[in-house]
Design a protein around this motif. Structure first.
Motif, mmCIF file in Angstrom:
data_model
loop_
_atom_site.group_PDB
_atom_site.id
_atom_site.type_symbol
_atom_site.label_atom_id
_atom_site.label_comp_id
_atom_site.label_asym_id
_atom_site.label_seq_id
_atom_site.Cartn_x
_atom_site.Cartn_y
_atom_site.Cartn_z
ATOM 1 N N ARG A 38 80.993 41.832 16.515
ATOM 2 C CA ARG A 38 79.627 42.343 16.548
ATOM 3 C C ARG A 38 79.258 42.609 18.008
ATOM 4 O O ARG A 38 79.458 41.743 18.880
ATOM 5 C CB ARG A 38 78.629 41.340 15.947
ATOM 6 N N ILE A 39 78.736 43.793 18.267
ATOM 7 C CA ILE A 39 78.278 44.163 19.606
ATOM 8 C C ILE A 39 76.822 44.596 19.492
ATOM 9 O O ILE A 39 76.489 45.477 18.696
ATOM 10 C CB ILE A 39 79.129 45.303 20.204
ATOM 11 N N GLY A 41 71.552 56.855 27.089
ATOM 12 C CA GLY A 41 73.014 56.863 27.150
ATOM 13 C C GLY A 41 73.624 55.717 26.364
ATOM 14 O O GLY A 41 74.687 55.858 25.747
ATOM 15 N N ILE A 42 72.970 54.565 26.368
ATOM 16 C CA ILE A 42 73.441 53.418 25.588
ATOM 17 C C ILE A 42 73.474 53.766 24.105
ATOM 18 O O ILE A 42 74.399 53.388 23.384
ATOM 19 C CB ILE A 42 72.541 52.193 25.847
ATOM 20 N N VAL A 43 72.456 54.481 23.648
ATOM 21 C CA VAL A 43 72.415 54.875 22.237
ATOM 22 C C VAL A 43 73.604 55.779 21.899
ATOM 23 O O VAL A 43 74.289 55.582 20.878
ATOM 24 C CB VAL A 43 71.091 55.574 21.898
ATOM 25 N N GLY A 44 73.848 56.771 22.727
ATOM 26 C CA GLY A 44 74.972 57.670 22.473
ATOM 27 C C GLY A 44 76.300 56.939 22.461
ATOM 28 O O GLY A 44 77.154 57.168 21.589
ATOM 29 N N LEU A 103 80.763 54.360 19.391
ATOM 30 C CA LEU A 103 81.577 53.171 19.156
ATOM 31 C C LEU A 103 81.486 52.708 17.712
ATOM 32 O O LEU A 103 82.482 52.270 17.125
ATOM 33 C CB LEU A 103 81.141 52.042 20.089
ATOM 34 N N ALA A 104 80.296 52.784 17.135
ATOM 35 C CA ALA A 104 80.130 52.373 15.737
ATOM 36 C C ALA A 104 81.066 53.168 14.828
ATOM 37 O O ALA A 104 81.664 52.621 13.892
ATOM 38 C CB ALA A 104 78.677 52.549 15.307
ATOM 39 N N ILE A 150 84.050 46.086 13.156
ATOM 40 C CA ILE A 150 83.284 45.795 14.368
ATOM 41 C C ILE A 150 82.016 46.629 14.300
ATOM 42 O O ILE A 150 82.081 47.867 14.294
ATOM 43 C CB ILE A 150 84.094 46.120 15.637
ATOM 44 N N LEU A 151 80.881 45.966 14.237
ATOM 45 C CA LEU A 151 79.600 46.643 14.086
ATOM 46 C C LEU A 151 78.887 46.704 15.432
ATOM 47 O O LEU A 151 78.852 45.720 16.169
ATOM 48 C CB LEU A 151 78.724 45.922 13.066
#
Length: 263
Positions: free
Chosen positions: A139-140, A164-167, A172-173, A181-182
């Motif tokens: 989990r991240i 940028g974190i959202v993108g 990654l999701a 890995i969520l």
């Protein structure tokens, strides 16, 4: 309710105070093994002592690390692996970059904000993934800001890099789903932390009024009528970072009392 964290190792960065501390303490309360990281050894030692005394969880450790330094991140993960065997839950948290408008920030400010807000998440995630992939579980949770839904005045650097974190997280999701890995983003609204207090003070100075008046005016726009507590924010972080969350990934969630109405 057992959220499946006993025996899991959680790494929380920027964990000596504020949202990071509250989150580390919340995971410790659920029986997780928790590693706290930040730049201040004194603050970290005090934080660990508080968490251990409040939770009776002795499996709480700390490592001094500046997450803007790639070598420091490597040392941090080396220590987590030595002490606990690897990271199951990664909580990527940092302080905010300097406030300012587009015309008031320099190239150096942009580079520092990139290192602080985005590149460290890339580096920490890269180090956490081998253990998560080997176990087919991870989990991240990437902490950001309510600006991921609605930009905040005078915070051009934060607005840019939190987006940028959202993108990154959505990408990654998609890439990590096959390994269970969520990855999610969690954004605080007006949570009563030192960072928010400093922003309120800056606004009060700009408006030539009191901090109390700034807070009153802000609370008028929050449907719940108050600032949130760090513990309320941490509760959502624990859910997203636990086995209780089995099907939420690639999402950006605000803990803001209903302040932001944007979709």
């Amino acid at each position: 309710m057992d959220v499946g964290l006993k025996g899991k190792t959680v790494l929380v960065t920027a964990a000596s105070q504020g949202l990071g501390f509250a989150t580390a303490r919340a995971f410790a309360r659920e029986g997780a093994r928790v590693m706290l990281a930040s730049r201040s050894e004194t603050a970290l030692a005090d934080a660990v002592k508080r968490i251990q005394s409040e939770t009776d969880n002795r499996e709480v450790e700390f490592t001094v690390a500046d997450v803007t330094d790639g070598a420091a991140i490597d040392r941090l993960f080396d220590r987590v692996e030595d002490v606990f065997g690897g990271v199951d839950v990664l909580i990527n948290n940092t302080g905010g970059p300097r406030a300012g408008t587009f015309d008031s920030v320099s190239d150096t400010d942009w580079q520092n904000a990139f290192d602080l807000c985005l590149l460290n998440i890339v580096r920490c995630t890269r180090r956490a993934l081998p253990h998560m992939r080997a176990n087919k579980w991870g989990r991240i949770v990437n902490f950001a800001s309510s600006s991921i839904k609605q930009p905040l005045e005078n915070l051009i650097l934060s607005n840019a890099f939190r987006a940028g974190i959202v993108g990154l997280s959505k990408s990654l999701a998609l890439e990590l789903a096959a390994d269970n890995i969520l990855v999610n983003v969690l954004g605080p609204g007006r949570i009563a932390t030192g960072r928010v207090a400093s922003l309120d003070a800056m606004r009060a100075d700009k408006l030539q009024t009191s901090v109390d008046e700034v807070r009153r005016l802000t609370e008028e726009n929050i449907p719940l009528g108050r600032y949130g507590s760090p513990d309320e924010f941490a509760a959502m972080a624990v859910y997203l970072g636990s086995a209780a969350n089995g099907y939420t990934t690639g999402q950006s969630i605000l803990v803001d009392g209903g302040l932001v109405r944007a979709l």
